[in-house]
Design a protein around this motif. Structure first.
Motif, mmCIF file in Angstrom:
data_model
loop_
_atom_site.group_PDB
_atom_site.id
_atom_site.type_symbol
_atom_site.label_atom_id
_atom_site.label_comp_id
_atom_site.label_asym_id
_atom_site.label_seq_id
_atom_site.Cartn_x
_atom_site.Cartn_y
_atom_site.Cartn_z
ATOM 1 N N ASP A 185 0.743 -1.160 0.040
ATOM 2 C CA ASP A 185 -0.017 0.050 -0.091
ATOM 3 C C ASP A 185 0.676 1.210 0.137
ATOM 4 O O ASP A 185 2.073 1.405 0.722
ATOM 5 C CB ASP A 185 -0.840 0.037 1.317
ATOM 6 C CG ASP A 185 -2.095 0.820 1.162
ATOM 7 O OD1 ASP A 185 -2.521 1.270 -0.011
ATOM 8 O OD2 ASP A 185 -2.960 0.925 2.018
ATOM 9 N N ALA A 186 0.300 2.341 -0.503
ATOM 10 C CA ALA A 186 1.177 3.593 -0.640
ATOM 11 C C ALA A 186 1.343 4.361 0.758
ATOM 12 O O ALA A 186 0.625 4.205 1.779
ATOM 13 C CB ALA A 186 0.203 4.472 -1.408
ATOM 14 N N VAL A 187 2.108 5.249 0.838
ATOM 15 C CA VAL A 187 2.593 6.104 2.138
ATOM 16 C C VAL A 187 1.522 6.825 2.280
ATOM 17 O O VAL A 187 0.856 7.338 1.452
ATOM 18 C CB VAL A 187 3.983 6.782 1.672
ATOM 19 C CG1 VAL A 187 4.976 5.853 1.436
ATOM 20 C CG2 VAL A 187 3.898 7.670 0.579
ATOM 21 N N HIS A 188 1.590 7.075 3.741
ATOM 22 C CA HIS A 188 0.501 8.210 3.972
ATOM 23 C C HIS A 188 1.401 9.337 4.431
ATOM 24 O O HIS A 188 2.114 9.488 5.354
ATOM 25 C CB HIS A 188 -0.132 7.731 5.393
ATOM 26 C CG HIS A 188 -1.102 8.343 6.015
ATOM 27 N ND1 HIS A 188 -2.626 8.240 5.383
ATOM 28 C CD2 HIS A 188 -1.241 9.383 6.933
ATOM 29 C CE1 HIS A 188 -3.336 9.277 6.065
ATOM 30 N NE2 HIS A 188 -2.586 9.700 6.836
ATOM 31 N N VAL A 189 1.172 10.450 3.567
ATOM 32 C CA VAL A 189 2.182 11.469 3.613
ATOM 33 C C VAL A 189 2.150 12.466 4.731
ATOM 34 O O VAL A 189 2.901 13.254 5.155
ATOM 35 C CB VAL A 189 2.460 12.404 2.316
ATOM 36 C CG1 VAL A 189 2.633 11.580 1.309
ATOM 37 C CG2 VAL A 189 1.025 12.778 2.073
ATOM 38 N N ASP A 190 0.851 12.209 5.328
ATOM 39 C CA ASP A 190 0.542 13.330 6.549
ATOM 40 C C ASP A 190 1.320 12.580 7.869
ATOM 41 O O ASP A 190 0.383 11.658 8.380
ATOM 42 C CB ASP A 190 -1.143 13.599 6.879
ATOM 43 C CG ASP A 190 -1.187 14.337 7.886
ATOM 44 O OD1 ASP A 190 -0.505 14.874 8.716
ATOM 45 O OD2 ASP A 190 -2.602 14.950 7.980
#
Length: 282
Positions: A185-190
């Motif tokens: 899964d993609a990164v959570h940038v917050d």
């Protein structure tokens, strides 16, 4: 031919390859580390970053190197730098075809490729990419995807993904699963939004993702916790599998009809709880 397997995870931490002083700490804190030669490194710092990767004393079993995309002027130099190193897992940025994967596997025989689908063309080609020889996992990226579409942001003001990002996430997971490959899964940038990260990681684990990538060490514990089943889940899975022993096909358990897929869910739950580790029931 045996399909290469992906065993890293659940928390995979990006680390800029131009910051070698962070390599060991990143590797210690996460399940695996991604030494990033792409977006995290400025063009003039890339030659030194490649030398840092070549000199890195990290466990190849838990180390990934992200190289620049196949259309980039830096791609060939990245592959050349990896020749002769112990690192055998490469993340290819902005993959849009199986042919681009082949260029990596031709240059680095025996390499394991994590294909990062993060453009509209890459998402559409995800099934073809997942089927490519040498690919062990697919990952998706939200911000580059939306940028490739001419959009402004992958998320709504409330923090939830826009519909196109949700569709891309599902497309990559399905393409990976259809070809027996893992999905990341993609990164959570917050970084400060640990609650949002926990919710996304729990959904990722529940949906079938093998891991979630992250960009800060503080996100690792949140992801690991989310991928662990609850004690209640583990207890239920154990009782269900015990009840299934000798059961003739479909059977009833605690008011529910149980068949093969539900038994596989239970097996997966136990597999995610090694050494009886669990998290609190929400």
């Amino acid at each position: 031919m045996t399909t290469p397997t992906f065993t890293m995870g659940p928390a995979i931490l990006f680390c800029p390859a131009d910051r070698p002083e962070r390599f060991a700490k990143a590797a210690e804190r996460a399940d695996a580390v991604i030494l990033d030669l792409e977006d995290a490194v400025a063009p003039d710092a890339k030659p030194a970053a490649r030398e840092n990767v070549r000199a890195a004393n990290l466990d190849p079993a838990t180390t990934v190197v992200r190289v620049n995309d196949a259309a980039s002027e830096f791609f060939e130099a990245d592959l050349t730098a990896l020749q002769g190193t112990p690192f055998t897992t490469v993340m290819l940025a902005k993959v849009e075809s199986a042919e681009q994967v082949r260029r990596v596997t031709d240059a680095l025989p025996g390499v394991r490729v994590i294909a990062l689908c993060e453009t509209a063309a890459g998402i559409v080609a995800a099934p073809e990419i997942a089927a490519a020889s040498g690919v062990v996992a697919l990952m998706w990226g939200a911000e580059d995807l939306v940028a490739s579409l001419g959009g402004r942001s992958s998320r709504r003001p409330n923090g939830s993904y826009r519909d196109v990002a949700v569709a891309a996430r599902a497309a990559v997971l399905l393409a990976a699963g259809a070809h027996g490959k893992a999905a990341i899964d993609a990164v959570h940038v917050d970084i400060a939004d640990t609650e949002g990260l926990a919710a996304e990681a729990e959904d990722a684990a529940g949906s079938g993702f093998a891991a979630t990538a992250c960009i800060h060490p503080g996100q690792v514990a949140v992801i690991r916790e989310a991928y662990l089943p609850t004690a209640e889940d583990v207890d239920h899975a154990r009782r269900l599998l015990e009840a299934a022993k000798g059961a003739p096909g479909v059977f009833r358990f605690e008011g529910h009809m149980i068949d093969g897929p539900l038994l596989r869910h239970a097996e997966r739950t136990l597999a995610r709880a090694p050494r009886t580790e669990t998290r609190e029931t929400p």
